[in-house]
Each structure stands twice: as C-alpha cells, then as structure tokens.
Write a protein that holds these residues in place. Structure first.
Motif, PDB file in Angstrom:
ATOM      1  N   LEU A  57       0.827  -1.204   0.000  1.00  0.00           N
ATOM      2  CA  LEU A  57       0.000   0.000   0.000  1.00  0.00           C
ATOM      3  C   LEU A  57       0.863   1.258   0.000  1.00  0.00           C
ATOM      4  O   LEU A  57       1.948   1.295   0.588  1.00  0.00           O
ATOM      5  CB  LEU A  57      -0.914   0.020   1.224  1.00  0.00           C
ATOM      6  CG  LEU A  57      -2.009  -1.050   1.278  1.00  0.00           C
ATOM      7  CD1 LEU A  57      -2.747  -0.983   2.611  1.00  0.00           C
ATOM      8  CD2 LEU A  57      -2.984  -0.907   0.128  1.00  0.00           C
ATOM      9  N   SER A  58       0.362   2.304  -0.636  1.00  0.00           N
ATOM     10  CA  SER A  58       1.039   3.600  -0.627  1.00  0.00           C
ATOM     11  C   SER A  58       0.657   4.365   0.639  1.00  0.00           C
ATOM     12  O   SER A  58      -0.269   3.990   1.360  1.00  0.00           O
ATOM     13  CB  SER A  58       0.659   4.407  -1.864  1.00  0.00           C
ATOM     14  OG  SER A  58      -0.729   4.718  -1.850  1.00  0.00           O
ATOM     15  N   ASP A  59       1.357   5.464   0.870  1.00  0.00           N
ATOM     16  CA  ASP A  59       1.068   6.268   2.059  1.00  0.00           C
ATOM     17  C   ASP A  59      -0.342   6.850   2.007  1.00  0.00           C
ATOM     18  O   ASP A  59      -1.028   6.920   3.037  1.00  0.00           O
ATOM     19  CB  ASP A  59       2.095   7.400   2.184  1.00  0.00           C
ATOM     20  CG  ASP A  59       3.494   6.876   2.497  1.00  0.00           C
ATOM     21  OD1 ASP A  59       3.604   5.738   2.988  1.00  0.00           O
ATOM     22  OD2 ASP A  59       4.474   7.608   2.241  1.00  0.00           O
ATOM     23  N   ASP A  60      -0.790   7.279   0.825  1.00  0.00           N
ATOM     24  CA  ASP A  60      -2.141   7.837   0.702  1.00  0.00           C
ATOM     25  C   ASP A  60      -3.203   6.785   1.004  1.00  0.00           C
ATOM     26  O   ASP A  60      -4.208   7.064   1.670  1.00  0.00           O
ATOM     27  CB  ASP A  60      -2.342   8.400  -0.706  1.00  0.00           C
ATOM     28  CG  ASP A  60      -1.473   9.619  -0.963  1.00  0.00           C
ATOM     29  OD1 ASP A  60      -1.058  10.267   0.028  1.00  0.00           O
ATOM     30  OD2 ASP A  60      -1.191   9.918  -2.143  1.00  0.00           O
ATOM     31  N   GLN A  61      -2.980   5.577   0.522  1.00  0.00           N
ATOM     32  CA  GLN A  61      -3.947   4.511   0.770  1.00  0.00           C
ATOM     33  C   GLN A  61      -3.983   4.144   2.262  1.00  0.00           C
ATOM     34  O   GLN A  61      -5.056   3.890   2.811  1.00  0.00           O
ATOM     35  CB  GLN A  61      -3.582   3.281  -0.066  1.00  0.00           C
ATOM     36  CG  GLN A  61      -3.803   3.479  -1.548  1.00  0.00           C
ATOM     37  CD  GLN A  61      -3.296   2.309  -2.369  1.00  0.00           C
ATOM     38  OE1 GLN A  61      -2.318   1.660  -2.000  1.00  0.00           O
ATOM     39  NE2 GLN A  61      -3.957   2.038  -3.490  1.00  0.00           N
ATOM     40  N   ILE A  62      -2.805   4.138   2.895  1.00  0.00           N
ATOM     41  CA  ILE A  62      -2.757   3.825   4.324  1.00  0.00           C
ATOM     42  C   ILE A  62      -3.554   4.853   5.120  1.00  0.00           C
ATOM     43  O   ILE A  62      -4.315   4.515   6.032  1.00  0.00           O
ATOM     44  CB  ILE A  62      -1.298   3.769   4.812  1.00  0.00           C
ATOM     45  CG1 ILE A  62      -0.586   2.564   4.187  1.00  0.00           C
ATOM     46  CG2 ILE A  62      -1.234   3.677   6.334  1.00  0.00           C
ATOM     47  CD1 ILE A  62       0.892   2.504   4.499  1.00  0.00           C
ATOM     48  N   GLU A  63      -3.398   6.133   4.781  1.00  0.00           N
ATOM     49  CA  GLU A  63      -4.135   7.187   5.478  1.00  0.00           C
ATOM     50  C   GLU A  63      -5.638   7.025   5.290  1.00  0.00           C
ATOM     51  O   GLU A  63      -6.419   7.245   6.226  1.00  0.00           O
ATOM     52  CB  GLU A  63      -3.684   8.556   4.970  1.00  0.00           C
ATOM     53  CG  GLU A  63      -2.259   8.923   5.383  1.00  0.00           C
ATOM     54  CD  GLU A  63      -1.853  10.294   4.884  1.00  0.00           C
ATOM     55  OE1 GLU A  63      -2.722  10.957   4.243  1.00  0.00           O
ATOM     56  OE2 GLU A  63      -0.715  10.720   5.116  1.00  0.00           O
ATOM     57  N   GLN A  64      -6.054   6.631   4.096  1.00  0.00           N
ATOM     58  CA  GLN A  64      -7.481   6.431   3.841  1.00  0.00           C
ATOM     59  C   GLN A  64      -8.024   5.258   4.655  1.00  0.00           C
ATOM     60  O   GLN A  64      -9.101   5.346   5.256  1.00  0.00           O
ATOM     61  CB  GLN A  64      -7.726   6.192   2.355  1.00  0.00           C
ATOM     62  CG  GLN A  64      -7.456   7.420   1.483  1.00  0.00           C
ATOM     63  CD  GLN A  64      -7.611   7.121   0.010  1.00  0.00           C
ATOM     64  OE1 GLN A  64      -7.926   6.000  -0.374  1.00  0.00           O
ATOM     65  NE2 GLN A  64      -7.376   8.128  -0.818  1.00  0.00           N
ATOM     66  N   TYR A  65      -7.282   4.159   4.704  1.00  0.00           N
ATOM     67  CA  TYR A  65      -7.739   2.992   5.450  1.00  0.00           C
ATOM     68  C   TYR A  65      -7.755   3.246   6.954  1.00  0.00           C
ATOM     69  O   TYR A  65      -8.561   2.657   7.681  1.00  0.00           O
ATOM     70  CB  TYR A  65      -6.848   1.788   5.141  1.00  0.00           C
ATOM     71  CG  TYR A  65      -6.949   1.321   3.705  1.00  0.00           C
ATOM     72  CD1 TYR A  65      -8.134   1.468   2.982  1.00  0.00           C
ATOM     73  CD2 TYR A  65      -5.857   0.739   3.070  1.00  0.00           C
ATOM     74  CE1 TYR A  65      -8.228   1.054   1.662  1.00  0.00           C
ATOM     75  CE2 TYR A  65      -5.939   0.318   1.754  1.00  0.00           C
ATOM     76  CZ  TYR A  65      -7.129   0.478   1.058  1.00  0.00           C
ATOM     77  OH  TYR A  65      -7.220   0.073  -0.249  1.00  0.00           O
TER      78      TYR A  65
END
Length: 247
Positions: A57-65
C-alpha cells in the motif's frame, strides 16, 4: 484519482469481508491446539495475501484505510504505519505458523525486510474473521546494542544537565537577602579582614626627676662639706656629665 479511490474502497471492503467470503461455512470448533488441515491452509493463504497487500500500500492509501469505520482495517493500518519506516523494502516472506486456543486462531508470518525483520501476527475468531493485526519488529543484535548505547548516553547527558542546573540555582542563593549563604559570606569577609593594630601602651615615666633630686642633694652636701658651710648658701641648678678623653 477516481481509480485510486475505487481501488482503495475495494481493498478496504476486502479487509472486512474477505474472511467471511472465503471461509464461509468452513469454520470448525476443535480442541485447543488442534486445527483442521483445510482451515489451516485457508488461513495461511489469506494471511499471506493480506500481508502482501498491506506491505504494497502507498502512504495515501494507508491514510485512507486508517479512517475506515471497520475496526480491523483501521487498527491494522495503524500498526503498519507505525513500523514501516523502520523496516525498509520487502525481501522475503517466511512460512506461516498457526495456533488455535480459546476459540481463536493466531497466525504469525515472519517477514524479512531490507533494514530489520518483523513478524505479522493475525488473530482470527472462531468464524475465521480477522480481528487484529500486530507488527512486531525483530531488531538485530547490532541495532539493540546501538539503541542501548544511545539510551545510556541520553540518560547520562540528562543527569549532567540537571546537575548543572542545580549548581547554577544554588550559586544564586548568595544574592538572596537573609539566606544562609549571605551569613556565610559575611563571616568569611570578617575572618579575612586584617586584625586591628594593638593600641600602644604608654611606657612608664622614667624616674629621672626623682633620681636627679637625690643626686643634687648628695652633690650639694659634698660641696658644703668641702667649703665648711651649709647647703643654704648655694643652689645646684643642673648637673651635666663631662665626657673626658681617655689618655
């Protein structure tokens, strides 16, 4: 952007529902320590796939999750976000170890990274639904010793800083009126001051006048005797010593 959000939503939903979809009807209650081979294989496959998905996962995806309403998804992303910077790039994933106890399955996956190794520990309930994820970094001996040395230096430095502050504060007490330091300073100044010079004692007056009166009376009597008269006919006013040269 829409594609990324769509992928994120799909993956988030997979975290919450994959176990139910894959393992529907497959859960079997066994005695502690006993696991059905089919269930074991399913847990291994799901845990390995979920681990690869999380690491990629990318950093943006981690923040969303992390903002997800699903408890497992948000907690899993929080655990991974707090450790990923210390691990580096993925190198290899090891074999999964599964244990069954108290109606829960625990799956531990050793993962080798570029910087440090780690263990992904999943917990599944009796229905094979994931409930938690913990990412434990397995620090090497060199890293452990380095961290211990840094902690020791930090502790010693903190002690010296506190001691320096205490010494500085104590040195300010001498400027506080009425403090013990002021009294000690006054006593030291009094001790260092020169002692007053003793008052000279007047010497006892020489009994020169008394001695001369007696000598005058003796001389007057001698003169009167040699002249055949009395001392009333003359007065001896002074006596002077004559220095005679020795021959």
């Amino acid at each position: 952007m829409n594609q990324m959000l769509k992928k994120a939503s799909t993956t988030c939903a997979a975290f919450a529902c994959a176990a139910s979809l894959i393992f529907s009807g497959a859960a079997v209650v066994w005695a502690d320590g006993e696991i059905d081979e089919t269930v074991k294989n399913q847990i291994e496959t799901y845990a390995e796939g979920l681990t690869d998905e999380i690491i990629g996962l990318s950093d943006d995806q981690i923040e969303q999750y992390m903002e997800s309403d699903d408890a497992f998804t948000s907690s899993a992303m929080t655990a991974w976000d707090g450790t990923k910077d210390d691990l580096g790039e993925l190198k290899e994933t090891g074999d999964v170890e599964i244990e069954y106890s108290g109606d829960e399955y625990t799956a531990v996956i050793p993962v080798e990274f570029e910087k440090e190794d780690a263990e992904f520990t999943y917990v599944f309930d009796k229905n094979l639904t994931p409930t938690s994820l913990a990412v434990d970094i397995q620090y090497s001996f060199g890293t452990t010793m380095k961290n211990a040395a840094l902690n020791t230096l930090m502790g010693i430095g903190t002690v010296f800083v506190i001691l320096a502050m205490l010494i500085f504060l104590i040195s300010l007490f001498k400027y506080i009126p009425g403090s013990g330091a002021q009294q000690v300073k006054k006593k030291k100044e009094e001790a260092a001051a020169p002692a007053p010079a003793p008052v000279p004692v007047a010497a006892a007056p020489v009994q020169e006048e008394t001695d001369n009166s007696e000598l005058i009376a003796v001389i007057a009597a001698a003169i009167a005797a040699s002249e055949g008269t009395t001392t009333d006919g003359f007065v001896v006013r002074s006596i002077r010593k004559i220095n005679r040269k020795k021959r």
